[in-house]
Design an enzyme around this catalytic site. Structure first.
Site, PDB file in Angstrom:
ATOM      1  CE  LYS A   1      32.531   6.687 -44.569  1.00 47.85           C
ATOM      2  NZ  LYS A   1      31.336   7.535 -44.959  1.00 47.85           N
TER       3      LYS A   1
ATOM      4  N   GLY B   1      27.105  15.030 -44.380  1.00 50.71           N
ATOM      5  CA  GLY B   1      26.369  16.384 -43.915  1.00 50.71           C
ATOM      6  C   GLY B   1      26.193  17.185 -45.188  1.00 50.71           C
TER       7      GLY B   1
ATOM      8  CB  THR C   1      22.158  11.621 -48.081  1.00 49.14           C
ATOM      9  OG1 THR C   1      22.456  10.532 -47.086  1.00 49.14           O
ATOM     10  CG2 THR C   1      20.554  11.630 -47.825  1.00 49.14           C
TER      11      THR C   1
END
Lengths: 256, 65
Positions: free
Chosen positions: A98, A186, A208
């Protein structure tokens, strides 16, 4: 190949939920989260050892059937990202990388220019390159030409849990890209992940929101179900929206 | 002899890479060693002799998204 699997490089993913190893209260929560979510690919970062704390091997917590997706976080340039990718491959992490190059430390926006350069370098070296970018269609086309295996636009800044703030720009990528579109960063709630999949995103990457939930394994499962539901809805071709009411029952009165 | 270890210059009396890693008490399974820009695999650590001015990066994988 299984039905509706997502191909990236030479691998097929039946789970369209990718996860990350950051921010867990304990690394011991990672295997349970992977088991509960069914996620088949997970990210990790490479750093200098911290000589003041005992090193812990994060790879020990990742079952062998889960694809490792090292990220190039910490890189500020394409060359630094390429160096991290080569080290990760040498260290036995496989060919997936990534690309995450951040030069803006306030908003943690990916640097699209350096990311394109890194993609060009690493795709030539045989990596399966997954670049994390701001959603930008001309850039996505350049990434495809450079050999990216997918494009990974952010929904909102890293760790904000604000969802698909860039929805209309991601939609352009989904409509026009020939490589898979993976919404990364996000996504804060399962409903955000479902919305991304309903739009036609090929997968989502969530770290997250799962890792910092009170129960990461249960949240991983919730995300997995949302991703499946969103994908199923996309494949089922959703009904059109309408500005005016459209009766679902006959409009005639009950007895007249 | 002086080594540059993760960006810091350190005095070192060790002859080989394996000795240095033992001396520092590092978790070997997790450790990735880059010597002057090249990865040195664990099986090569005992045979890798350190030279004055060598640049070593001692790395490991950590949590990240």
């Amino acid at each position: 190949m299984q039905e509706d699997a997502l191909q990236l490089g030479d691998k097929y993913f039946t789970s369209r939920l990718f996860t990350g190893t950051g921010k867990f209260g304990s690394h011991k929560q990672i295997p349970a989260m992977l088991d509960a979510s069914g996620s088949q690919m997970i990210t990790m970062a490479l750093r200098r050892i911290d000589s003041h704390t005992p090193t812990e091997n994060i790879l020990e917590y990742i079952p062998r059937n889960v694809v490792l997706l090292p990220n190039t976080s910490g890189a500020r340039t394409a060359e630094e990202a390429a160096r991290i990718a080569r080290i990760a491959r040498e260290a036995g992490c496989g060919d997936f990388i990534k690309i995450e190059i951040i030069t803006d430390m306030k908003y943690l926006m990916p640097d699209n220019f350096e990311t394109l350069r890194a993609t060009e370098i690493l795709a030539r070296e045989g990596f399966v390159v997954l670049p994390y970018v701001l959603p930008d269609l001309p850039l996505a086309r350049r990434l495809e030409s450079a050999g990216a295996a997918a494009v990974m636009p952010l929904g909102a800044p890293i760790g904000t849990n604000r969802g698909l703030e860039t929805k209309s720009l991601i939609a352009l990528l989904i409509e026009n890209c020939t490589v898979p579109v993976v919404v990364d960063a996000g996504i804060g709630r399962p409903s955000h992940a479902a919305a991304a999949m309903e739009m036609g995103a090929d997968a989502v990457l969530v770290n997250t929101a799962i890792a910092t939930a009170q129960d990461p394994a249960a949240m991983g499962r919730a995300f997995a179900l949302a991703v499946q539901a969103g994908r199923m809805a996309y494949l089922a071709k959703m009904a059109e929206e309408s500005a005016v009411a459209q009766a679902s029952s006959p409009l005639t009165g009950f007895l007249h | 002899m002086h080594l540059i270890l993760n960006g810091n210059t350190e005095e070192c009396a060790c002859t080989t890479l394996a000795e240095l890693i033992d001396h520092k008490g590092l978790h070997k399974e997790a450790l990735i060693v880059e010597l002057n820009g090249a990865i040195i695999k664990q099986e090569q650590w005992p045979a890798t002799t350190l030279q004055d001015g060598d640049q070593l990066e001692l790395l490991n994988f950590v949590g990240g998204g």
